[in-house]
Design an enzyme around this catalytic site. Sequence first.
Site, mmCIF file in Angstrom:
data_model
loop_
_atom_site.group_PDB
_atom_site.id
_atom_site.type_symbol
_atom_site.label_atom_id
_atom_site.label_comp_id
_atom_site.label_asym_id
_atom_site.label_seq_id
_atom_site.Cartn_x
_atom_site.Cartn_y
_atom_site.Cartn_z
ATOM 1 N N PRO A 92 -2.696 -12.060 10.416
ATOM 2 C CA PRO A 92 -3.031 -11.873 11.836
ATOM 3 C C PRO A 92 -3.242 -10.391 12.120
ATOM 4 O O PRO A 92 -2.595 -9.544 11.511
ATOM 5 C CB PRO A 92 -1.785 -12.379 12.577
ATOM 6 C CG PRO A 92 -0.696 -12.407 11.565
ATOM 7 C CD PRO A 92 -1.335 -12.557 10.215
ATOM 8 N N ASP A 93 -4.148 -10.081 13.034
ATOM 9 C CA ASP A 93 -4.335 -8.686 13.436
ATOM 10 C C ASP A 93 -3.341 -8.394 14.567
ATOM 11 O O ASP A 93 -3.528 -8.819 15.717
ATOM 12 C CB ASP A 93 -5.786 -8.432 13.891
ATOM 13 C CG ASP A 93 -6.053 -6.940 14.028
ATOM 14 O OD1 ASP A 93 -5.207 -6.231 14.624
ATOM 15 O OD2 ASP A 93 -7.085 -6.476 13.525
ATOM 16 N N ILE A 94 -2.298 -7.666 14.214
ATOM 17 C CA ILE A 94 -1.183 -7.443 15.148
ATOM 18 C C ILE A 94 -1.655 -6.636 16.360
ATOM 19 O O ILE A 94 -1.376 -6.975 17.512
ATOM 20 C CB ILE A 94 -0.047 -6.681 14.414
ATOM 21 C CG1 ILE A 94 0.415 -7.497 13.202
ATOM 22 C CG2 ILE A 94 1.099 -6.364 15.356
ATOM 23 C CD1 ILE A 94 1.294 -6.727 12.234
ATOM 24 N N LYS A 141 9.109 -17.007 -10.487
ATOM 25 C CA LYS A 141 8.398 -15.857 -11.072
ATOM 26 C C LYS A 141 7.231 -16.357 -11.934
ATOM 27 O O LYS A 141 7.414 -17.247 -12.780
ATOM 28 C CB LYS A 141 9.382 -15.049 -11.908
ATOM 29 C CG LYS A 141 8.814 -13.777 -12.429
ATOM 30 C CD LYS A 141 9.833 -13.024 -13.265
ATOM 31 C CE LYS A 141 9.139 -11.880 -13.995
ATOM 32 N NZ LYS A 141 9.986 -11.313 -15.038
ATOM 33 N N PHE A 146 -4.413 3.170 14.891
ATOM 34 C CA PHE A 146 -4.697 4.206 13.905
ATOM 35 C C PHE A 146 -5.791 3.681 12.996
ATOM 36 O O PHE A 146 -5.915 2.468 12.807
ATOM 37 C CB PHE A 146 -3.440 4.524 13.075
ATOM 38 C CG PHE A 146 -2.646 5.682 13.615
ATOM 39 C CD1 PHE A 146 -2.023 5.608 14.846
ATOM 40 C CD2 PHE A 146 -2.514 6.858 12.878
ATOM 41 C CE1 PHE A 146 -1.306 6.669 15.353
ATOM 42 C CE2 PHE A 146 -1.791 7.930 13.367
ATOM 43 C CZ PHE A 146 -1.183 7.844 14.599
ATOM 44 N N ASP A 202 -4.189 -6.500 5.121
ATOM 45 C CA ASP A 202 -5.148 -7.381 5.799
ATOM 46 C C ASP A 202 -5.085 -8.803 5.256
ATOM 47 O O ASP A 202 -5.394 -9.754 5.959
ATOM 48 C CB ASP A 202 -6.567 -6.822 5.618
ATOM 49 C CG ASP A 202 -6.752 -5.548 6.432
ATOM 50 O OD1 ASP A 202 -6.276 -5.518 7.579
ATOM 51 O OD2 ASP A 202 -7.332 -4.578 5.909
ATOM 52 N N LYS A 204 -13.529 0.171 15.374
ATOM 53 C CA LYS A 204 -12.217 -0.496 15.538
ATOM 54 C C LYS A 204 -11.758 -0.434 16.997
ATOM 55 O O LYS A 204 -11.187 -1.393 17.523
ATOM 56 C CB LYS A 204 -11.162 0.151 14.634
ATOM 57 C CG LYS A 204 -11.284 -0.305 13.192
ATOM 58 C CD LYS A 204 -10.280 0.377 12.281
ATOM 59 C CE LYS A 204 -10.607 0.000 10.828
ATOM 60 N NZ LYS A 204 -9.979 0.830 9.829
ATOM 61 N N ASN A 256 0.846 -1.195 0.000
ATOM 62 C CA ASN A 256 0.000 0.000 0.000
ATOM 63 C C ASN A 256 0.881 1.244 0.000
ATOM 64 O O ASN A 256 2.108 1.147 -0.025
ATOM 65 C CB ASN A 256 -0.949 -0.022 1.209
ATOM 66 C CG ASN A 256 -0.178 -0.061 2.502
ATOM 67 O OD1 ASN A 256 0.567 0.860 2.824
ATOM 68 N ND2 ASN A 256 -0.322 -1.150 3.248
ATOM 69 N N LYS A 300 -11.340 -4.099 18.541
ATOM 70 C CA LYS A 300 -9.975 -4.562 18.810
ATOM 71 C C LYS A 300 -9.603 -4.415 20.286
ATOM 72 O O LYS A 300 -8.504 -4.775 20.687
ATOM 73 C CB LYS A 300 -8.977 -3.798 17.941
ATOM 74 C CG LYS A 300 -9.212 -3.980 16.431
ATOM 75 C CD LYS A 300 -8.035 -3.484 15.608
ATOM 76 C CE LYS A 300 -8.371 -3.552 14.112
ATOM 77 N NZ LYS A 300 -7.203 -3.816 13.272
#
Length: 400
Positions: A305-307, A289, A323, A279, A337, A210, A341
Amino acid sequence: MHSLANKHILLGVTGSIAAYKAAELVRRLREGGAEVRVVLSAGGAEFVTPLTFQALSANPVHSELLDTEAEAAMGHIELARWADAVVVAPASANVIARLAQGRADDLLAAVCLATEAPVAVAPAMNQQMWANAATQDNLQRLRERGMHQFGPAEGDQACGETGLGRMLEATDIARHTAGLFDTGALAGLRVLVTAGPTQEAIDPVRYLSNRSSGRMGYAVAQAAAEAGARVTLVSGPTALPTPPRVARIDVRSAQDMHEAVQEQAGGADIFIATAAVADYRPAAPAEKKIKKTTDTLSLELVRNPDILAGVAALPGGPFTVGFAAETENLLAYARDKLARKGLDMIAANRVGGGLGFEAEENALSVIDANGVTELPQAAKSQLARRLIVLIAKHFRRRLG
Ligand code: PMT
């Protein structure tokens, strides 16, 4: 002496019998968490050897102004920039006079002239020399220019006389040095920050990622270090230099970041997740390749995994700050969130219109159980400092 944590103290040692106390001072400053470098004048070296200061400070000792080798390693300008504070202890009458004149003909005087950091002198001299109008005038000039003065104390002197002029004890000078800094909103705390993007391998040469530049996270890490915290920055790939006094761990994928954070989180007091973590990742990255033999290509993705949620769920874990980057419904999505979380706080930023990803500036809506605090548009470095002030306040409140 939490406010010495992570600070760079340049200690100038000049020719006085009190130079032996400077050796003790190095130890006291380091016990407070400071890194110490010593500039030893020729006079100072007559009393204590460079080796003593090198061993105690765990850094090379600096003596020469015009030594090509020393200048190449760390010259007077680098030393002046390195220092968060310069403390001249002992400061002889001669050195005080030379500083008052603004001389730059030896290393210590040149550093004192070149630094923007606070400079303090701890006078040490015979009581008559101390009382002399010339010395008092010189000190007056230094104080008027904003230089700090620690002591002297009164008592028996090495020359057999009694009176004012004894250098303060090492513990007192270390305490005064700590007092030069702001109390440091995060002094003595350990802060873990994630920053930047993650890269999720598709094959050996391609990845999903990203637009995060890492700027926001690096600014947060720097602001936390400035506030006195010991900061570890777990960073995805970025082109940014490591902020001063921040320990950086480089990672590539979300899984790497997850592992690094899991390893560090136990020791952290505060966790701030600014990273734009992917995600999803390709379920089975190709070992070779991928060739363009078909018109379409489907990639199967699996959840990473959601850190942040993982850290928030740790029993007795750190104060967690997430954030949220949103293009719409900023506050509603961010609140969701925060709750989902299990976070202590979330900083929501609207992306687009020159803010958020890649941009130099940002604006944050900081949400916690008590409500929303708006931090209006500003450079990420400024915004990060304001955010750190808020985090420190809420962290202390949680402690009770
Ligand atoms: O790097 P810059 O160019 O300066 O840009 C800064 C930024 C826009 C990336 C930053 O300010 C920001 O908003 N970061 C969070 C990006 C985001 O979209 O996060 P999210 O909504 O996907 O995730 C919410 C929170 O969970 C974040 O704290 C994120 O770090 C964390 N998370 C998300 C997914 C995951 N697998 N693990 C996580 O820890």
